[in-house]
Design an enzyme around this catalytic site. Structure first.
Site, PDB file in Angstrom:
ATOM      1  N   GLU A 169      39.008  37.789  37.780  1.00 21.80           N
ATOM      2  CA  GLU A 169      38.705  36.562  37.044  1.00 21.80           C
ATOM      3  C   GLU A 169      39.781  35.508  37.219  1.00 21.80           C
ATOM      4  O   GLU A 169      40.893  35.791  37.624  1.00 21.80           O
ATOM      5  CB  GLU A 169      38.524  36.868  35.558  1.00 21.80           C
ATOM      6  CG  GLU A 169      39.539  37.829  34.949  1.00 21.80           C
ATOM      7  CD  GLU A 169      40.967  37.366  34.994  1.00 21.80           C
ATOM      8  OE1 GLU A 169      41.211  36.168  34.723  1.00 21.80           O
ATOM      9  OE2 GLU A 169      41.863  38.173  35.291  1.00 21.80           O
ATOM     10  N   GLU A 310      42.784  37.949  38.894  1.00 21.35           N
ATOM     11  CA  GLU A 310      42.192  37.550  40.183  1.00 21.35           C
ATOM     12  C   GLU A 310      41.561  38.724  40.931  1.00 21.35           C
ATOM     13  O   GLU A 310      41.068  38.554  42.042  1.00 21.35           O
ATOM     14  CB  GLU A 310      43.218  36.895  41.114  1.00 21.35           C
ATOM     15  CG  GLU A 310      43.835  35.616  40.605  1.00 21.35           C
ATOM     16  CD  GLU A 310      44.824  35.017  41.598  1.00 21.35           C
ATOM     17  OE1 GLU A 310      44.870  35.468  42.771  1.00 21.35           O
ATOM     18  OE2 GLU A 310      45.574  34.103  41.202  1.00 21.35           O
TER      19      GLU A 310
END
Length: 342
Positions: A169, A310
């Site tokens: 994310e 991420e």
């Protein structure tokens, strides 16, 4: 949502015996052996392959950031999405090193993003509402985010041949939203769920505690869908949808750190059978992650003191998944070694 059937464990003893019978002492490869058995159960065979790997980075903004729950402004979400699309983020570097594709999913970025080959437009709205003041999302917006995430995962698996999905994310303020979700879904004391996020100082952390306490006091929601509506965020919900979609397609999902694990916990609360397909990849240094892991009954593969997000931790676990599958396929049995049948 497509119903998810739990794993058929009738072959588990046979798969375990196969792994134990490889040319090594039983248990000598530790968690890799457990992972190999799990992968065989998911695939329903002893020769699975995970060559085609995709990382989906879900991006969204949070109305909570208006109250200063992050050390950075929401504009950083847009900037980091651009960095990911340019191939210059940590996730891109790690993906290149381990042989995975990266796609960014705009679930709720508070900006109009230009088209890009590596960008999937799944925007439900431009950021959530401020959960300190009222519900972050409507029930329809929650359902839309779940459905869009599930459809993205299913399309990657069924149309593009993805064999293993990783989720991560990008969203300024999303550790605040995740803390509220965890507080209700674990359940656990709110203070134990709140961490530094993207680098708060002591003053900023105190402000974050105060804001989230006010948000939590607004509602006593405990039902998973209601919790997601109250506290957001769109990238977390779409990620939960992708986990559900991959599980329905019988595909393993590599779960990253605190935010992704909270999305996985939400998915598990919605459909408990999806837990069988979630491989929790690392133990994050972010406060609250240990609570998520315990609530999900998860034992992560790695502990690298990471807390970036991420999908970076998920990517670093991908070689372990491929190695475990290779052990199933390629390592000789001890019986064959002793009998000279090589």
């Amino acid at each position: 949502m497509t119903p998810i059937a739990a794993l058929d464990r009738s072959q588990e003893a046979a798969f375990r015996a196969l792994v134990d019978g490889k040319a090594k002492p039983p248990g000598a490869l530790g968690k890799v052996e457990d992972l190999a058995v799990r992968l065989a159960l998911i695939a329903g065979r002893t020769d699975p392959r995970f060559d085609n790997a995709l990382l989906l980075v879900f991006a969204g903004d949070h109305g909570l950031n208006e109250a200063g729950v992050s050390a950075y402004p929401s504009a950083v979400t847009t900037a980091m999405v651009a960095t990911l699309l340019a191939g210059k983020a940590s996730a891109n570097a790690f993906a290149g090193a381990v042989g995975a594709q990266v796609m960014v999913v705009d679930a709720g970025v508070d900006a109009d993003l230009p088209p890009h080959p590596a960008l999937i437009d799944a925007k439900v709205r431009k950021g959530t509402r401020n959960a300190q003041l009222g519900p972050a999302l409507t029930p329809d917006e929650v359902e839309s985010a779940l459905a869009r995430g599930a459809a993205i995962a299913r399309n990657a698996i069924e149309a593009d041949g993805v064999q293993v999905l990783a989720v991560g994310e990008m969203g300024i303020g999303n550790s605040a939203s995740a803390a509220l979700i965890l507080h209700r879904l674990a359940p656990a004391p709110l203070a134990d769920c709140i961490g530094l996020g993207a680098g708060h100082d002591a003053e900023g952390l105190a402000r974050k505690h105060a804001v989230l306490s006010q948000a939590a006091a607004r509602s006593d929601a405990a039902d998973p869908r209601e919790v997601l509506a109250q506290f957001g965020g769109l990238e977390i919900i779409a990620m939960a949808g992708a986990i559900l979609g991959a599980a329905a397609a019988r595909t393993p999902v590599l779960i990253d750190g605190f935010i992704a694990s909270t999305a996985a916990l939400a998915a598990i609360r919605l459909e408990p059978a999806c837990a069988d397909f979630c491989i929790f990849t690392h133990r994050s240094a972010e406060k609250g992650h240990a609570i998520v892991l315990a609530a999900a009954g998860a034992d992560p593969l790695l502990d690298l003191s990471m807390r970036l997000g991420e999908g970076t931790g998920a990517l670093l676990a991908l070689p372990m998944v491929r190695a475990a599958a290779a052990m199933l396929r390629d390592v000789a049995s001890l019986d064959d070694v002793l009998a000279g049948r090589l």
